[in-house]
Design a protein around this motif. Structure first.
Motif, PDB file in Angstrom:
ATOM      1  N   SER A 106     -43.817  46.216  30.684  1.00 13.69           N
ATOM      2  CA  SER A 106     -44.447  46.887  29.530  1.00 13.69           C
ATOM      3  C   SER A 106     -43.786  46.496  28.218  1.00 13.69           C
ATOM      4  O   SER A 106     -43.495  47.343  27.364  1.00 13.69           O
ATOM      5  N   THR A 107     -43.521  45.207  28.057  1.00 19.29           N
ATOM      6  CA  THR A 107     -42.924  44.730  26.815  1.00 19.29           C
ATOM      7  C   THR A 107     -43.771  43.604  26.234  1.00 19.29           C
ATOM      8  O   THR A 107     -44.685  43.102  26.876  1.00 19.29           O
ATOM      9  N   THR A 108     -43.464  43.250  25.009  1.00 17.05           N
ATOM     10  CA  THR A 108     -44.219  42.208  24.315  1.00 17.05           C
ATOM     11  C   THR A 108     -43.660  40.826  24.643  1.00 17.05           C
ATOM     12  O   THR A 108     -42.564  40.692  25.189  1.00 17.05           O
ATOM     13  N   HIS A 109     -44.425  39.807  24.286  1.00 18.50           N
ATOM     14  CA  HIS A 109     -43.974  38.433  24.496  1.00 18.50           C
ATOM     15  C   HIS A 109     -44.632  37.547  23.450  1.00 18.50           C
ATOM     16  O   HIS A 109     -45.597  37.950  22.788  1.00 18.50           O
ATOM     17  N   CYS A 110     -44.096  36.340  23.297  1.00 21.92           N
ATOM     18  CA  CYS A 110     -44.758  35.335  22.479  1.00 21.92           C
ATOM     19  C   CYS A 110     -44.296  33.960  22.949  1.00 21.92           C
ATOM     20  O   CYS A 110     -43.340  33.835  23.727  1.00 21.92           O
ATOM     21  N   VAL A 111     -44.977  32.926  22.478  1.00 17.63           N
ATOM     22  CA  VAL A 111     -44.639  31.542  22.818  1.00 17.63           C
ATOM     23  C   VAL A 111     -44.328  30.801  21.523  1.00 17.63           C
ATOM     24  O   VAL A 111     -45.082  30.901  20.548  1.00 17.63           O
ATOM     25  N   VAL A 112     -43.210  30.086  21.513  1.00 17.26           N
ATOM     26  CA  VAL A 112     -42.836  29.245  20.372  1.00 17.26           C
ATOM     27  C   VAL A 112     -42.940  27.790  20.824  1.00 17.26           C
ATOM     28  O   VAL A 112     -42.196  27.357  21.707  1.00 17.26           O
ATOM     29  N   TYR A 113     -43.869  27.066  20.228  1.00 13.48           N
ATOM     30  CA  TYR A 113     -44.164  25.681  20.623  1.00 13.48           C
ATOM     31  C   TYR A 113     -43.506  24.725  19.642  1.00 13.48           C
ATOM     32  O   TYR A 113     -43.853  24.685  18.459  1.00 13.48           O
ATOM     33  N   CYS A 114     -42.536  23.957  20.131  1.00 11.95           N
ATOM     34  CA  CYS A 114     -41.871  22.941  19.316  1.00 11.95           C
ATOM     35  C   CYS A 114     -42.657  21.640  19.454  1.00 11.95           C
ATOM     36  O   CYS A 114     -42.469  20.882  20.419  1.00 11.95           O
ATOM     37  N   ALA A 115     -43.551  21.397  18.509  1.00 12.98           N
ATOM     38  CA  ALA A 115     -44.475  20.265  18.594  1.00 12.98           C
ATOM     39  C   ALA A 115     -43.831  19.012  18.015  1.00 12.98           C
ATOM     40  O   ALA A 115     -43.396  18.995  16.853  1.00 12.98           O
ATOM     41  N   LEU A 116     -43.756  17.985  18.825  1.00 10.05           N
ATOM     42  CA  LEU A 116     -43.174  16.714  18.418  1.00 10.05           C
ATOM     43  C   LEU A 116     -43.875  15.603  19.192  1.00 10.05           C
ATOM     44  O   LEU A 116     -44.084  15.734  20.402  1.00 10.05           O
ATOM     45  N   PRO A 117     -44.258  14.502  18.536  1.00 13.05           N
ATOM     46  CA  PRO A 117     -44.881  13.405  19.278  1.00 13.05           C
ATOM     47  C   PRO A 117     -43.995  12.933  20.417  1.00 13.05           C
ATOM     48  O   PRO A 117     -42.763  12.904  20.292  1.00 13.05           O
ATOM     49  N   VAL A 118     -44.608  12.559  21.517  1.00 14.93           N
ATOM     50  CA  VAL A 118     -43.837  12.219  22.701  1.00 14.93           C
ATOM     51  C   VAL A 118     -42.909  11.035  22.456  1.00 14.93           C
ATOM     52  O   VAL A 118     -41.780  10.993  22.986  1.00 14.93           O
ATOM     53  N   ASP A 119     -43.316  10.066  21.650  1.00 12.38           N
ATOM     54  CA  ASP A 119     -42.457   8.910  21.380  1.00 12.38           C
ATOM     55  C   ASP A 119     -41.204   9.315  20.600  1.00 12.38           C
ATOM     56  O   ASP A 119     -40.110   8.777  20.837  1.00 12.38           O
TER      57      ASP A 119
END
Length: 283
Positions: A106-119
């Protein structure tokens, strides 16, 4: 308390951002207006769990690494802790199970996406020498990476940071609001779907999960070994563990999945795919 899932390619800066988040939370919690909050901030990482990069080269070791992560999250996600899961979290099935753990508490959540080109991520990884992933492991993880999608419950709220943009910073105020103040961003109108009626939902849950189990058992009847099984109403395939699955084993997993999703219903069209993701994590 809240669970924050870091995600992105290997060597995309997740650990740096996780450490930055931890510092920002600790500084915010010291403010006079937050003195009533008795929270501590924890980072769970492969390093803290004793998981080497080589674990991702073998399916059995990777499964053990996921189990260690889930166990650590289950122990720490309480009212007093803010937990940052700084592990690869590269497949949506694992993020889904972490989401289920947070929801069960019963708790909150979030997602942090570290976006970087694969190369760019590959270059950073190679510059780390023996501290980085072996090239074949990096390539395998990058190939299997499933980008988060804010339209799904387990990837929302989603905060994306463009890692190669020096002007893009952590949206800390928004993260704080979403998981501490519980002011989550409103859903996109196009993706907001009303849940099914309670009685109808239970029927749909039972039917969709039974259809998946039936497809697996039917596939096994042929006697021909297969690495995956295509099931109805899911774009995801069930990844077979290299052995036949028993009916009792599948029923046990179905019961666990149903228990997790009975209180906070999924959209009916997502049930089968969510169950497949659950099976792929637990088989």
């Amino acid at each position: 308390m809240p669970l924050i899932m870091m995600t992105g390619f290997p060597s995309s800066g997740k650990s740096t951002r996780a450490a930055e988040l931890k510092q920002l939370f600790e500084e915010r919690l010291l403010r006079p207006e937050n003195q009533h909050r008795r929270h501590t901030v924890h980072i769970i990482s492969d390093t803290s769990l004793g998981v080497p990069h080589t674990a991702y080269a073998r399916a059995s070791e990777e499964k053990n690494a996921r189990s260690a992560l889930l166990s650590a999250v289950e122990r720490l996600v309480t009212r007093e802790h803010i937990v940052i899961a700084d592990t690869p979290n590269y497949i949506k099935g694992l993020r889904y199970q972490l989401y289920c753990t947070a929801r069960e508490m019963s708790t909150t959540h979030c997602v942090v996406y570290c976006a970087l080109p694969v190369d760019a991520a590959r270059q950073i990884n190679q510059s780390r020498g023996s501290d980085g992933y072996a090239d074949n492991v990096f390539d395998e993880l990058a190939m299997r990476y499933e980008e988060p999608n804010s339209a799904t419950r387990w990837d929302s709220p989603l905060f994306t940071i463009i890692q190669n943009d020096p002007n893009d910073t952590l949206p800390f105020d928004s993260i704080w609001d979403a998981i501490v103040e519980r002011r989550a961003p409103p859903p996109n109108f196009a993706t907001a779907v009303k849940p099914a009626e309670e009685t109808n939902y239970q029927f749909e849950l039972d039917r969709a999960t039974q259809d998946v189990i039936t497809a697996i058992l039917d596939s096994q009847k042929s006697g021909v070994p297969t690495s995956y099984v295509v099931v109805p109403n899911s774009s995801e395939k069930v990844n077979m563990p290299g052995r036949n699955l028993t009916l009792s084993e599948l029923r046990r997993l179905r019961m666990q999945f149903s228990k997790l999703n009975r209180q906070a219903p999924l959209q009916v069209g997502q049930i089968a795919e969510s169950f497949v993701n659950y099976l792929n994590i637990n088989l």
